[in-house]
Enzyme design. Sequence first.
Site, PDB file in Angstrom:
ATOM      1  N   SER A  72     -23.902  -6.731  20.532  1.00 50.79           N
ATOM      2  CA  SER A  72     -25.022  -5.815  20.255  1.00 50.79           C
ATOM      3  C   SER A  72     -25.959  -5.593  21.435  1.00 50.79           C
ATOM      4  O   SER A  72     -26.046  -6.409  22.351  1.00 50.79           O
ATOM      5  CB  SER A  72     -25.822  -6.340  19.073  1.00 50.79           C
ATOM      6  OG  SER A  72     -25.084  -6.123  17.907  1.00 50.79           O
ATOM      7  N   GLU A 113     -31.272 -13.397  16.128  1.00 48.88           N
ATOM      8  CA  GLU A 113     -30.389 -12.298  16.513  1.00 48.88           C
ATOM      9  C   GLU A 113     -31.174 -10.983  16.542  1.00 48.88           C
ATOM     10  O   GLU A 113     -32.151 -10.797  15.825  1.00 48.88           O
ATOM     11  CB  GLU A 113     -29.219 -12.198  15.527  1.00 48.88           C
ATOM     12  CG  GLU A 113     -28.308 -13.436  15.580  1.00 48.88           C
ATOM     13  CD  GLU A 113     -26.980 -13.236  14.901  1.00 48.88           C
ATOM     14  OE1 GLU A 113     -26.970 -12.898  13.709  1.00 48.88           O
ATOM     15  OE2 GLU A 113     -25.947 -13.417  15.564  1.00 48.88           O
ATOM     16  N   ARG A 170     -28.019 -13.359  23.343  1.00 46.28           N
ATOM     17  CA  ARG A 170     -27.398 -12.025  23.220  1.00 46.28           C
ATOM     18  C   ARG A 170     -28.358 -10.990  22.639  1.00 46.28           C
ATOM     19  O   ARG A 170     -29.468 -11.297  22.257  1.00 46.28           O
ATOM     20  CB  ARG A 170     -26.135 -12.107  22.356  1.00 46.28           C
ATOM     21  CG  ARG A 170     -26.346 -12.697  20.988  1.00 46.28           C
ATOM     22  CD  ARG A 170     -25.045 -12.716  20.175  1.00 46.28           C
ATOM     23  NE  ARG A 170     -25.248 -13.378  18.900  1.00 46.28           N
ATOM     24  CZ  ARG A 170     -25.014 -14.664  18.667  1.00 46.28           C
ATOM     25  NH1 ARG A 170     -24.543 -15.438  19.620  1.00 46.28           N
ATOM     26  NH2 ARG A 170     -25.255 -15.182  17.470  1.00 46.28           N
ATOM     27  N   ASP A 171     -27.858  -9.760  22.548  1.00 45.23           N
ATOM     28  CA  ASP A 171     -28.530  -8.634  21.888  1.00 45.23           C
ATOM     29  C   ASP A 171     -29.746  -8.127  22.673  1.00 45.23           C
ATOM     30  O   ASP A 171     -30.873  -8.106  22.162  1.00 45.23           O
ATOM     31  CB  ASP A 171     -28.942  -8.999  20.450  1.00 45.23           C
ATOM     32  CG  ASP A 171     -27.815  -9.618  19.651  1.00 45.23           C
ATOM     33  OD1 ASP A 171     -26.646  -9.434  20.053  1.00 45.23           O
ATOM     34  OD2 ASP A 171     -28.081 -10.286  18.639  1.00 45.23           O
ATOM     35  N   ASP A 223     -23.904  -4.440  13.040  1.00 45.59           N
ATOM     36  CA  ASP A 223     -25.218  -4.072  13.583  1.00 45.59           C
ATOM     37  C   ASP A 223     -25.279  -2.641  14.127  1.00 45.59           C
ATOM     38  O   ASP A 223     -24.362  -2.209  14.832  1.00 45.59           O
ATOM     39  CB  ASP A 223     -25.591  -4.952  14.780  1.00 45.59           C
ATOM     40  CG  ASP A 223     -25.366  -6.419  14.557  1.00 45.59           C
ATOM     41  OD1 ASP A 223     -24.969  -6.804  13.449  1.00 45.59           O
ATOM     42  OD2 ASP A 223     -25.589  -7.180  15.511  1.00 45.59           O
ATOM     43  N   LEU A 257     -14.553  -2.564   9.975  1.00 53.57           N
ATOM     44  CA  LEU A 257     -15.872  -3.101   9.641  1.00 53.57           C
ATOM     45  C   LEU A 257     -16.940  -2.567  10.585  1.00 53.57           C
ATOM     46  O   LEU A 257     -16.734  -2.506  11.791  1.00 53.57           O
ATOM     47  CB  LEU A 257     -15.822  -4.634   9.750  1.00 53.57           C
ATOM     48  CG  LEU A 257     -17.131  -5.407   9.595  1.00 53.57           C
ATOM     49  CD1 LEU A 257     -16.896  -6.673   8.769  1.00 53.57           C
ATOM     50  CD2 LEU A 257     -17.723  -5.791  10.947  1.00 53.57           C
ATOM     51  N   GLN A 313     -21.647  -1.840  15.728  1.00 60.27           N
ATOM     52  CA  GLN A 313     -20.651  -2.866  16.012  1.00 60.27           C
ATOM     53  C   GLN A 313     -19.445  -2.567  15.137  1.00 60.27           C
ATOM     54  O   GLN A 313     -19.568  -2.441  13.913  1.00 60.27           O
ATOM     55  CB  GLN A 313     -21.215  -4.252  15.668  1.00 60.27           C
ATOM     56  CG  GLN A 313     -22.186  -4.798  16.683  1.00 60.27           C
ATOM     57  CD  GLN A 313     -21.497  -5.300  17.931  1.00 60.27           C
ATOM     58  OE1 GLN A 313     -20.918  -6.361  17.928  1.00 60.27           O
ATOM     59  NE2 GLN A 313     -21.558  -4.525  19.005  1.00 60.27           N
TER      60      GLN A 313
HETATM   61  C1  FRU Z   1     -25.557  -9.961  14.513  1.00 68.27           C
HETATM   62  C2  FRU Z   1     -24.590 -10.358  15.599  1.00 68.27           C
HETATM   63  C3  FRU Z   1     -25.197 -10.231  16.982  1.00 68.27           C
HETATM   64  C4  FRU Z   1     -24.004 -10.046  17.860  1.00 68.27           C
HETATM   65  C5  FRU Z   1     -23.123  -9.189  16.990  1.00 68.27           C
HETATM   66  C6  FRU Z   1     -21.653  -9.398  17.160  1.00 68.27           C
HETATM   67  O1  FRU Z   1     -24.921  -9.573  13.347  1.00 68.27           O
HETATM   68  O2  FRU Z   1     -24.083 -11.661  15.387  1.00 68.27           O
HETATM   69  O3  FRU Z   1     -26.011 -11.319  17.347  1.00 68.27           O
HETATM   70  O4  FRU Z   1     -24.314  -9.417  19.067  1.00 68.27           O
HETATM   71  O5  FRU Z   1     -23.483  -9.474  15.663  1.00 68.27           O
HETATM   72  O6  FRU Z   1     -20.952  -8.476  16.386  1.00 68.27           O
END
Ligand code: FRU
Length: 484
Positions: A106, A224, A165-166, A46, A43, A62
């Site tokens: 991410s 996100e 995060r991110d 992001d 899969l 990701q």
């Molecule tokens: C968005 C998310 C991000 C996170 C990542 C994990 O799709 O949930 O916030 O960092 O995917 O895969």
Amino acid sequence: MKEWTLEERYRVLQSPEDIRDLYGRIRESKYRQLYHVQPVTGLSSDPNGFVCHEGTWHLYYQWCPWGAVHGLKYWYHVSSPDLVHWTNEGVGLRPDTVYDNKGTHSGSAISKDGKMYLFYTGNHRDENWIRTPYTCAAVTEDGKDPRKLPEPLFGPRAGYSEHQRDPKILWNAEREKYYIFIGAQTEDGKGTALVYESDELLGGWSFAGELRIRGIESLGGMWECPYIVRIGGKDLLLFSPQYTKLPGRGESTNHNVYFTGRMDYDSMTFEADGPFRFLDYGFDFYAAQGAQREGRADEAVLIAWIGLPDNHYPTAEEEWEGSMTLPRILTIKDGRLYQNPVQEMASLRGEEAQADDLPAACEILADFDGKDASIALFAKKDGTGGLTFRYDAEKQELTADRSGMDIRFNEKIFENVQIPLDTPLRSMRIFADRSSVEVFINDGEETFTTHLYPTEEERRLVCSEGTACRIFHVCPSVKDDFVI
Ligand code: FRU
């Protein structure tokens, strides 16, 4: 669909041999994309670390190697000289430290003095599955084998939930400072972003404040993948609010929205020009992030995940799913955002094709006369079905509907949407690949992105009277090699 145990989802990749067979199986799929970046196995979600570095474009995504499941996430690396020809480069970041033991989540990248600096979220979980997110960094000269800093730059901020995060890194030339925007959630469950500042990239970070958006009290339960960029003197802020339904978006609880305006770093307030707008009206578009070419402060290049966090797609049966969008050029004219495919896409245009034999990978140019109109892509031989777009001239509104396709999916979330237009419908530029469709409406005023899985019987393009359509083959441009 396969049920995954926690153990299976979080299995660590020990060697390329673990997934060689899987790669061999999925590459036979008739839904493998020909000119979009897609997961080498398993899969992709992001886009991460998208950056132009020393003339080469680098992108990570990701990646969960094992199948169509969200589990242990890696950053998988691809690169391109021109934004349309992409090559697999292998694993970028691996979850191999205590700080990211349950995933390298991410983040973003910045290029400086011959180096690429990657900022990502270390998703740590303890034995009771309690999560602690860390903001981490790694350095690489060419995108490969990034060297992680031994310690995170900072941990989670007290007073907010575990959802932090991110990191989006940026340099603010006026203030001569670096900033990191982190997607977050308040303790009472509201989406927000936290801003950190520093004079240097790999240290000295301190909390600068919680981001406010003028006029917005609350928008979703978590923001996100925040992304902020200055384009031609205007600031563009976008993020993916989740845990909320928004008008016109069916049962979906994941969205990608943007504001234009001015970011005031003294008050940490985004002075928005108006309410939020949807970055894309399609069913499958999320977690967009951009990059800028040096010397092109008048535009940015955006890429997003064709997919949504809570959805699964028909290729899950084949043990893979996901795709990146085409890179799009963002410009702002008279305060309004426009999104168009990168110019380099023109180099992939092949021979012209016929409406009763629609190629799986094609570009369609449709011109409209401003009256009511309709267009159906991948309709059946008898002209029924397909992905349809109907334009209502009086309402100045386009309706997109994928419920006419033979292979339906995520029907309970939404299968049709209304796209209100600022100006009458003039044109649609459509890019179809084997399992996706992207539409640029009225020279980029609005866009629409969806996964789509046409069968052998669905090969026709049907246009209403007054609509002029031309169809072109698109040449394959993304290598699908087994590089781990
Ligand atoms: C968005 C998310 C991000 C996170 C990542 C994990 O799709 O949930 O916030 O960092 O995917 O895969």
